[in-house]
Structure formats: C-alpha cells, structure tokens
Scaffold this motif. Structure first.
Motif, PDB file in Angstrom:
ATOM      1  N   ALA A 131      -3.545  26.185  60.523  1.00 10.42           N
ATOM      2  CA  ALA A 131      -4.817  26.004  61.230  1.00 10.42           C
ATOM      3  C   ALA A 131      -4.559  25.892  62.731  1.00 10.42           C
ATOM      4  CB  ALA A 131      -5.536  24.761  60.723  1.00 10.42           C
ATOM      5  N   THR A 132      -5.455  26.432  63.531  1.00  9.01           N
ATOM      6  CA  THR A 132      -5.288  26.399  64.980  1.00  9.01           C
ATOM      7  C   THR A 132      -5.644  25.016  65.524  1.00  9.01           C
ATOM      8  OG1 THR A 132      -7.574  27.014  65.492  1.00  9.01           O
ATOM      9  CG2 THR A 132      -6.027  28.817  65.042  1.00  9.01           C
ATOM     10  N   PRO A 133      -5.226  24.724  66.758  1.00 11.20           N
ATOM     11  CA  PRO A 133      -5.630  23.451  67.368  1.00 11.20           C
ATOM     12  C   PRO A 133      -7.139  23.249  67.389  1.00 11.20           C
ATOM     13  CG  PRO A 133      -3.843  24.427  68.627  1.00 11.20           C
ATOM     14  CD  PRO A 133      -4.239  25.452  67.606  1.00 11.20           C
ATOM     15  N   ASN A 134      -7.888  24.290  67.698  1.00  9.91           N
ATOM     16  CA  ASN A 134      -9.349  24.156  67.727  1.00  9.91           C
ATOM     17  C   ASN A 134      -9.920  23.874  66.343  1.00  9.91           C
ATOM     18  OD1 ASN A 134     -10.101  24.259  70.400  1.00  9.91           O
ATOM     19  ND2 ASN A 134     -10.261  26.504  70.453  1.00  9.91           N
ATOM     20  N   GLU A 135      -9.359  24.503  65.308  1.00 11.00           N
ATOM     21  CA  GLU A 135      -9.858  24.280  63.952  1.00 11.00           C
ATOM     22  C   GLU A 135      -9.630  22.835  63.520  1.00 11.00           C
ATOM     23  OE1 GLU A 135      -9.273  28.817  62.144  1.00 11.00           O
ATOM     24  OE2 GLU A 135      -7.663  27.340  61.963  1.00 11.00           O
ATOM     25  N   ILE A 136      -8.479  22.286  63.845  1.00  9.66           N
ATOM     26  CA  ILE A 136      -8.214  20.891  63.486  1.00  9.66           C
ATOM     27  C   ILE A 136      -9.022  19.943  64.360  1.00  9.66           C
ATOM     28  CG2 ILE A 136      -6.416  19.102  63.476  1.00  9.66           C
ATOM     29  CD1 ILE A 136      -4.491  21.143  62.370  1.00  9.66           C
ATOM     30  N   ALA A 137      -9.221  20.319  65.630  1.00  7.75           N
ATOM     31  CA  ALA A 137     -10.032  19.479  66.527  1.00  7.75           C
ATOM     32  C   ALA A 137     -11.491  19.413  66.077  1.00  7.75           C
ATOM     33  CB  ALA A 137      -9.942  20.004  67.954  1.00  7.75           C
ATOM     34  N   LYS A 138     -11.985  20.470  65.434  1.00  8.94           N
ATOM     35  CA  LYS A 138     -13.359  20.443  64.922  1.00  8.94           C
ATOM     36  C   LYS A 138     -13.487  19.468  63.751  1.00  8.94           C
ATOM     37  CE  LYS A 138     -14.693  25.123  66.335  1.00  8.94           C
ATOM     38  NZ  LYS A 138     -15.008  26.508  65.885  1.00  8.94           N
ATOM     39  N   ILE A 139     -12.415  19.324  62.984  1.00  6.33           N
ATOM     40  CA  ILE A 139     -12.429  18.370  61.871  1.00  6.33           C
ATOM     41  C   ILE A 139     -12.302  16.945  62.397  1.00  6.33           C
ATOM     42  CG2 ILE A 139     -11.256  17.663  59.745  1.00  6.33           C
ATOM     43  CD1 ILE A 139     -10.190  20.549  59.531  1.00  6.33           C
ATOM     44  N   TYR A 140     -11.477  16.779  63.442  1.00  6.13           N
ATOM     45  CA  TYR A 140     -11.229  15.460  64.038  1.00  6.13           C
ATOM     46  C   TYR A 140     -11.522  15.527  65.535  1.00  6.13           C
ATOM     47  CZ  TYR A 140      -8.713  14.931  59.640  1.00  6.13           C
ATOM     48  OH  TYR A 140      -8.381  14.905  58.312  1.00  6.13           O
ATOM     49  N   PRO A 141     -12.820  15.526  65.900  1.00  9.83           N
ATOM     50  CA  PRO A 141     -13.187  15.646  67.314  1.00  9.83           C
ATOM     51  C   PRO A 141     -13.066  14.297  68.033  1.00  9.83           C
ATOM     52  CG  PRO A 141     -15.157  15.447  65.984  1.00  9.83           C
ATOM     53  CD  PRO A 141     -14.005  15.460  65.021  1.00  9.83           C
ATOM     54  N   ILE A 142     -13.008  14.360  69.365  1.00 11.76           N
ATOM     55  CA  ILE A 142     -13.067  13.132  70.153  1.00 11.76           C
ATOM     56  C   ILE A 142     -14.357  13.149  70.972  1.00 11.76           C
ATOM     57  CG2 ILE A 142     -10.560  12.899  70.256  1.00 11.76           C
ATOM     58  CD1 ILE A 142     -10.649  13.842  73.129  1.00 11.76           C
ATOM     59  N   SER A 143     -14.957  11.988  71.110  1.00 10.58           N
ATOM     60  CA  SER A 143     -16.223  11.865  71.838  1.00 10.58           C
ATOM     61  C   SER A 143     -15.979  11.913  73.339  1.00 10.58           C
ATOM     62  CB  SER A 143     -16.904  10.542  71.481  1.00 10.58           C
ATOM     63  OG  SER A 143     -16.113   9.446  71.944  1.00 10.58           O
ATOM     64  N   ASP A 144     -17.042  12.163  74.092  1.00 13.89           N
ATOM     65  CA  ASP A 144     -16.950  12.144  75.558  1.00 13.89           C
ATOM     66  C   ASP A 144     -16.521  10.757  76.043  1.00 13.89           C
ATOM     67  OD1 ASP A 144     -17.721  14.777  75.672  1.00 13.89           O
ATOM     68  OD2 ASP A 144     -19.831  14.343  76.119  1.00 13.89           O
ATOM     69  N   GLU A 145     -17.024   9.729  75.389  1.00  6.77           N
ATOM     70  CA  GLU A 145     -16.672   8.358  75.783  1.00  6.77           C
ATOM     71  C   GLU A 145     -15.179   8.098  75.595  1.00  6.77           C
ATOM     72  OE1 GLU A 145     -18.001   3.734  74.741  1.00  6.77           O
ATOM     73  OE2 GLU A 145     -18.601   5.394  73.439  1.00  6.77           O
ATOM     74  N   LEU A 146     -14.641   8.556  74.463  1.00  6.61           N
ATOM     75  CA  LEU A 146     -13.213   8.359  74.213  1.00  6.61           C
ATOM     76  C   LEU A 146     -12.379   9.186  75.193  1.00  6.61           C
ATOM     77  CD1 LEU A 146     -11.152   6.927  72.441  1.00  6.61           C
ATOM     78  CD2 LEU A 146     -11.261   8.871  70.848  1.00  6.61           C
TER      79      LEU A 146
END
Length: 358
Positions: A15-30
C-alpha cells in the motif's frame, strides 16, 4: 532462462503512503501540535530555549499496548518537569543489526520472520497517532529510506544510528527530513563521520525515493540546518565526560557547525549496563549546572520494567513492558532520576549552582 532477480523468491505489492494515511489520517489540530513541537526542539538545539531535550523511551517498540501504557506515564511525568526538560518519547520501530536478529515492528510486526511489512507500517502509523494525541512529541530512528514517507509527518525529532551515519543514502535522506536529525558518533567512538554527516545533511541534495502515491521519483532537498551530534560512547570508552564534550564542541566549531550536543546515556556510554544510565545523566546535569551550554539534551532507554528478555517461539510468554532488544531502566527509576534532575536544575536557576547526587 531469465537472469533477472535470481535471488528474489517473492514480490508483494505494498500500500502507498497515501493509502495508509487515508486509513489513519491526522487532524489539522494534531498537525499543528506536531509543527509546534518541532519548533520547540529546534529552539532547544539552537539555544533559544533554555530547557534540555529529553529523548526517553523503550529501546524498541514491540507491544503497542505496552507502548500506550508507557506513553500515559511519560505524558504525566513530562507535564511535571516541563519547565526544565522538553520530553520526546523514543518510539523506535526499526532496529539495525550487526548480523541477524529481529529488525523491528515495522519490518516484522509478528516477531516470527514473516515480515508482514504492510501490517507493520499500519501498526506503526496508528500507534504514533494515538501517542501524539496524548500531547507527546515523538522521536524515531530513520533506517529504511522509504519508511519516512509513511510516518514522517508524525515525528518531531529523529536520529541516524552509529552504523548508518557514514551512509550517503542516509545523509541525503536527512537533508530532506522535516525534523531535526541527530547523528551518532561511530561505534568506535570516532566523531569525524558524524560531523561530516551533519555538514552533508545541511547541504541541498537529490536522491531517488518514492512520493506519497508510491511513484519512484527524484527528491530534491534544501538541506537540513537542524542537524546535531549525539555522543553515544564507543567500543573502548564512554565519551560523555567534560573533556569529551570539550573536544566534540571544538570539532563542531572548527567545522562551522552549531555546537549542539545530545548525550546518549545508554550504549557505549553505559558500557551496555542499563543501570549505569543514571550515572551518565548525573554527570551530564553536573556539566550543565557548571555552565556547559553545548549540551542541549540527553537520551535514556527506559521501559515499564527494567532489563530485557529474549524473543522466544511462544510470544504469549513474553513479559509485559520488558524490552526485547537492549536492556532498559524501569519506570520507577525513570521517574525518580528525571524528577530529581529537574529539581537540581530548578534550584540552580534560583541559587546559582547546586551539587547533589541522583
């Protein structure tokens, strides 16, 4: 018969970095919290923040539940000592090996040689997010040059190990990282490779890597001006003493580098005896109390319980909260020496020099 990949036994898509980031996103606040933590780390390294950087945590992470337990304890302690120490939790997922051995949670999350790397990347990213949400800054060792694309936006500090500081791949990689990078001296104790690495990483560079979509690309960097030296001792002797710091400071000055030094209380400096870490920290704080400005922080290998344990066939028999790599001090010792260390520094601010023991 093809003569390609004659020693490759399997190729699996990842899985690409973007695909994994969509599963585990970070909020703007974080994201804003992490940006602020990076700013604080840089200010400590350049001397505009008087506090010491305290990189504290397990030698390696193998149990996410124990890591979360440890992070809860460390956050509470961090809040208690925040006027003297800025705490970065050591969250190391990759372990370099001289020969063979467990290579860390990302590469082998099941600790059985199955190398389910996609599972490891997902576990690592989700764990970093959960710990960061608690308000802790996070530090990782950078080993594989592809892995940062999966987790780099969650880090506030990183290190390049003694075995890879001389590597051109890691120097150019460090030049593009968004976080301050500490370079460890060689396992022999020699400083030149690390100082050359700091200079190299500060310069613009280009290297082959992947982007967030997994495409092979050429990444061009502007250089990393937050490189610094980590004194970790050598095979024959520690290098945290006053004379060693003076030598390191002069070498950095002569090379035109900001004399920012982090002392690793473990490894060669403790002679691989985890119980000696408090001895190293005591000496480090003594130097700071007597006015040594080049020391900007320290590292401690710490876990819930002291010591270490071998990785056996039945993972259910592993002791909770005990390292499976280098031996660590336990939580009670960690809390005691850090609280007392912060008290010493606070007294020194008030009265000008305090001599006590940890």
């Amino acid at each position: 018969m093809s003569n390609k990949d004659t020693r490759i036994v399997d190729i699996k898509p990842l899985a690409t970095p973007n695909e994994i980031a969509k599963i585990y996103p970070i909020s703007d606040e974080l994201s804003q919290q992490i940006t602020e933590s990076r700013r604080i780390v840089e200010n400590i390294l350049n001397g505009t923040d008087h506090r010491l950087l305290a990189v504290v945590g397990p030698c390696s992470i193998h149990d996410p539940d124990a890591a979360l337990d440890y992070s809860d304890r460390l956050k509470a302690l961090s809040d208690m000592i925040s006027d003297q120490f800025y705490v970065v939790m050591r969250v190391y997922f990759e372990k370099p090996r001289t020969t063979v051995g467990w290579k860390g949670l990302i590469l082998d999350p099941d600790m059985d040689g199955s190398y389910d790397i996609e599972k490891g990347l997902k576990t690592a990213r989700s764990l970093l997010i959960e710990i960061a949400k608690k308000g802790l800054a996070l530090g990782c060792e950078v080993l594989d040059p592809i892995i940062p694309q999966y987790i780099d936006e969650l880090m506030s500090w990183s290190s390049i190990g003694a075995r890879t500081t001389e590597s051109q791949t890691h120097r150019t990689l460090a030049s593009g990282l968004s976080v301050p990078v500490g370079f460890k001296n060689s396992t022999s104790g020699e400083l030149t490779n690390a100082i050359n690495a700091i200079k190299s990483a500060a310069a613009p560079a280009s290297f082959i890597g992947i982007n967030k979509d997994g495409q092979t690309v050429v990444l061009s960097t502007k250089g990393n001006n937050a490189g610094h030296l980590i004194l970790r001792g050598g095979d024959k002797a520690p290098n945290y003493y006053e004379d060693d710091v003076e030598v390191a400071k002069k070498k950095l000055y002569d090379a035109g580098i900001n004399p920012a030094i982090i002392i690793d209380c473990s490894h060669g400096n403790s002679r691989k005896n985890f119980s000696r870490q408090k001895r190293v920290l005591r000496n480090v704080l003594d130097q700071v109390l007597w006015g040594e400005k080049a020391i900007r922080g320290f590292m401690l290998e710490s876990n819930i319980f002291e010591g270490n344990q071998p990785i056996c066939g039945d993972k259910s028999t592993l002791k909770y909260g005990v390292s499976v790599t280098d031996a660590c001090i336990g939580w009670d010792e960690t809390e005691r020496i850090l609280v007392h260390g912060a008290q010493l520094l606070k007294k020194a601010e008030r009265y000008g020099g305090v001599m006590e023991v940890l």
